[in-house]
Each structure stands twice: as structure tokens, then as C-alpha cells.
Design an enzyme around this catalytic site. Sequence first.
Site, mmCIF file in Angstrom:
data_model
loop_
_atom_site.group_PDB
_atom_site.id
_atom_site.type_symbol
_atom_site.label_atom_id
_atom_site.label_comp_id
_atom_site.label_asym_id
_atom_site.label_seq_id
_atom_site.Cartn_x
_atom_site.Cartn_y
_atom_site.Cartn_z
ATOM 1 N N GLU A 26 0.924 -0.992 0.101
ATOM 2 C CA GLU A 26 0.197 -0.211 0.020
ATOM 3 C C GLU A 26 0.890 1.258 0.074
ATOM 4 O OE1 GLU A 26 -3.979 1.935 2.834
ATOM 5 O OE2 GLU A 26 -2.776 0.043 3.176
ATOM 6 N N ASN A 171 -12.310 -0.827 -0.301
ATOM 7 C CA ASN A 171 -10.990 -1.239 0.962
ATOM 8 C C ASN A 171 -11.908 -1.040 1.668
ATOM 9 O OD1 ASN A 171 -9.034 -2.104 2.318
ATOM 10 N ND2 ASN A 171 -9.248 -0.697 2.693
ATOM 11 N N GLU A 172 -12.440 -1.745 3.227
ATOM 12 C CA GLU A 172 -13.168 -1.552 4.133
ATOM 13 C C GLU A 172 -13.801 -0.625 4.230
ATOM 14 O OE1 GLU A 172 -9.334 -2.738 7.185
ATOM 15 O OE2 GLU A 172 -9.726 -1.031 6.778
ATOM 16 N N GLU A 291 -6.526 -8.965 3.839
ATOM 17 C CA GLU A 291 -5.879 -8.139 5.355
ATOM 18 C C GLU A 291 -5.210 -8.933 6.178
ATOM 19 O OE1 GLU A 291 -5.914 -4.068 5.874
ATOM 20 O OE2 GLU A 291 -6.816 -3.228 3.870
#
Length: 502
Positions: A26, A171-172, A291
Site C-alpha cells: 500500500e 476497501n473496508e 489483510e
Amino acid sequence: MRAVGTVHRDYKISTIDPRLYGSFVEHLGRAVYTGIYEPDHPTADENGMRQDVIDLVRELDVPVVRYPGGNFVSAYNWEDGIGPKEERPVRLDLAWHTSESNQVGIHEFADWAKAANTEMMLAVNLGSRGLDEARAFLEYVNHPGGSYWSDLRRKNGREEPWNVKLWCLGNEMDGPWQIGQKTAEEYGRVAFETAKAMRAFDKSIELVVCGSSSPKMPTYPAWEATVLDYTYDSVDYISLHMYFENHAGDTAAYLAQNARLDDYIETIASVIKVTKAKKRSKKDVYISFDEWNVWYHSNEADRKVLEGRDGWPHAPELLEDIYNFEDVLQVGCILNTFIRRADVVKVGCLAQLVNVIAPIMTVPGGPAWRQTTYYPYLFASRYGRGTSYQLSIDCPAYSTDFAEAVPYLDVSAVESDTDGALTLFIVNRHETDAIALDVALEGFGDRKVIMDKVIAGHALKAVNGPDQQPVAPVDGSGVTIESGRLTGEIAPLSYRMIRLGQ
């Protein structure tokens, strides 16, 4: 103390998808800048990438790397990272309160991935952006030519498409920390429409929809049920994330946390089954655990930057956990859980790969080095590919305030799809006692020990560093095979890998 068990040739769990041993890079801290990319480094290649890091990644044999985030992706404009470097804008990254130079973008990362012998797993921004940017990114990356975005890629120096197959839809998105957080209904709808558009371009791509960012989220597991209700027939995987910590300093409880991981996987596997039945669907959706890692050592050190007290620094030291011997055992237990759940968990990403809660660390201008947790990841990645097997083991156990009957010995078994070796990955959680292991090998024919590696005998808080790496595997001894039974003593607080060939 004894553990007696059986591994039987007829009791298979699943073929393991090699992408179970993937990782993650990232735009966060020093993961990219002075991590994989440092043009002035003595080992830098023609693209400015650190060759010493590439060598360590190739040693790990990482099959896939998720990019560019993570929280970062939810406010990221992928177009900022293409074209002449001197014309790329500097942006403020709201996720980590830093500045992003965009000197590394999709072209540079793709070149690095090729050099590191890994595939790309790309994420699209469904936080601050949406469907239109996602389909443009896909076209830029995967279309041969003759369209606006593909021709722009060719103009920027890449003639052939990269043909990336694995794509994350944001993402999330359940997290209040996320730029563009959405309710399950809001996200499910936009994820469905984005998936529809991306599949209109290419039906063969694989899509990952966001599940819960933690089993502690108040919306878990209703989030998965709602999101899958919108997207089940349009996606291939639902993502889960989980991090492991030991702020309390309780080793027994810390090393039992993979019981929570197993419950998390089982719960979402059940949600998937219910949704499939509800929709009368013929397709299967699997889990992408994209993750996971130990993360707690650096929390206090990171506060200054994350709270904005340090301005907007570029590539500061963030999330640089220095792992210890205790974390070796934790990572070993996590990997064992994934191997045992390979029937539902097909993709996994150790978060992350370099500098940021990572097995590989770098010194700017200096060496790259292996953290303690590098080794269980290395062994699983290299020797945990093939078929996972059920193990029936009768072993003494203990309980914590969140889990009962946690076996002191945590074991997984994999038969290699290359050389046919049967590999046992073993963690002894007991703090003082060795455990005599006795395993019947049923249906595997005559076997002999062809490799035996152990990490044991270190202080729990022992760490590695750029100058010395004392926490490392050594050759094990004392394991024998007679009349189809493997016997040997597993040291207290130890990680061990035993390979059995013919």
C-alpha cells in the site's frame, strides 16, 4: 505430555489456491518509497526498484500482491500515477495524513511485480470515486488498444495490456475511518453496479467484494449478508480482514487467537451458504482474506503522524512493527488456520510486504533484512502448496476467556503438488513443556524425513535487526518414522516444519 493423531490419505480438505500466500503493498509509510522503490539505493535497478528487496520477495515466492491499498485507495486517483513523472501531482493522503508524490504508479508497480515474479491484485476506489473511474482503470490496464484509455497506456510506454485478473471493489467500506464509508445497502448497490460494468468489459476477471474489516465491527455479520444479497452472482470472493495483538502480554491468550480467526471464517462461510441457497445459485463464492497480520508494536509511535501533529510528511516511518519470537508462533498458527480452511479461503494477503507491518524491512541506503515472521511465511508459501489434509490429533488443551479447549499443539498438513512430499507445520503453544508427537501416516506409503526446520529456544521478545538476525530456523532432529508412524518431540514454544518424502 503427548499428542497422538492420524493423517489419512482419503481425508482431504481441499486443493490449496497458491494465492493463499499472497501479500500487500500500500502507499503507506515506507512500503513503497525506500521500501520497494529507492532510485538512489546501491542495488536499484533501471526502474529505481531495490534489487535486494526483489530478491527477498522472490525467495518468499509471493504469488500475488494487492495494490495500491488499503485505506489509501479510497481517496486515490489512479490517473495521478501515470505519464511523465515530472508532471505527476503531489496529493495529500487523508487516510494516513501524509503526502503522496505519485512517483510510483501502475506502470512502475507492474514492472516491479514482474521483476519480483508475482501477479498484481488491483483495487479500485469506491470511496471518493466510483463506477466510471473503475471501468476506466480496468480498460487502461487490460485492453489491448484502439480505445482512449488503452491508447493512453500505450502512449505512456506500455504497449501490451497487463491482463490483471483479480480486482478488489474498494476497501473496508464498513469502516468509519474510511474515506467514503457506506452502509451495507449503499455499498452493496454500488459494488453490484461496478461489478456489472467491469464484467461487461471482461467476464473472465475475478472480483472481490468488501466484507467486514474486523469481526469486532458492530455491523458484522449482517454486513456480509446484505452485501452478498446484492452481489452474490456478480462476484467471486468476499474479503475479510483481521489483525492480531498482545497489548496485555498474555502469551497463552495471544497464541489462542486463531480460534477467533476460525470462528470468523466459519461464520462468513455460513453466510455464503445461506445466500447461495436463498438465491438458488449454482455458483460458489469464496473468502479472500486479503489483510491479516500481527499489528500492535508500533501503535504508540504512530500517533504523532496519524493525528496530524507532524504535518504532511512524505513516506514517514509508519506501522513499522519490529516482530519478535512470540510473533513467529502467532503467524505460524494463523497460516495453519488458513491451510485447514483452504476449502473456503482461497486468497490471502499478508499485510504488508515491506516495512509496514512486514516480514521484510529496509534501511534507506542500507540493507534489507528478514524479520522473525519472515520464516513461517516463507515455509508456508514454498512448501504449503498442494492439498490440505484433515488431522485428527488428541492433544492436551487449555482455555482462555474467549476460547475453550485450545490444543497446545497446532498442526496442519499439506501434500505438495510438485514433489509429493507431505509437510507438517507445527506450533507448540505450551510455555514450559515439550510434547511427544505420535502421528499415524495412513495411505502415504513409505516416507522419510527430507527436511526438518525449527525455530525455538529464544526469549519471547527476541527480535531481528539490520545487523543481526538471531531468530531464524535451524535444522531439527529426533524425528523418526517407523511402521508408518512419525514420532518426535516438539519443544515448548516452538515453530517446526517437517517434510516427509519417499
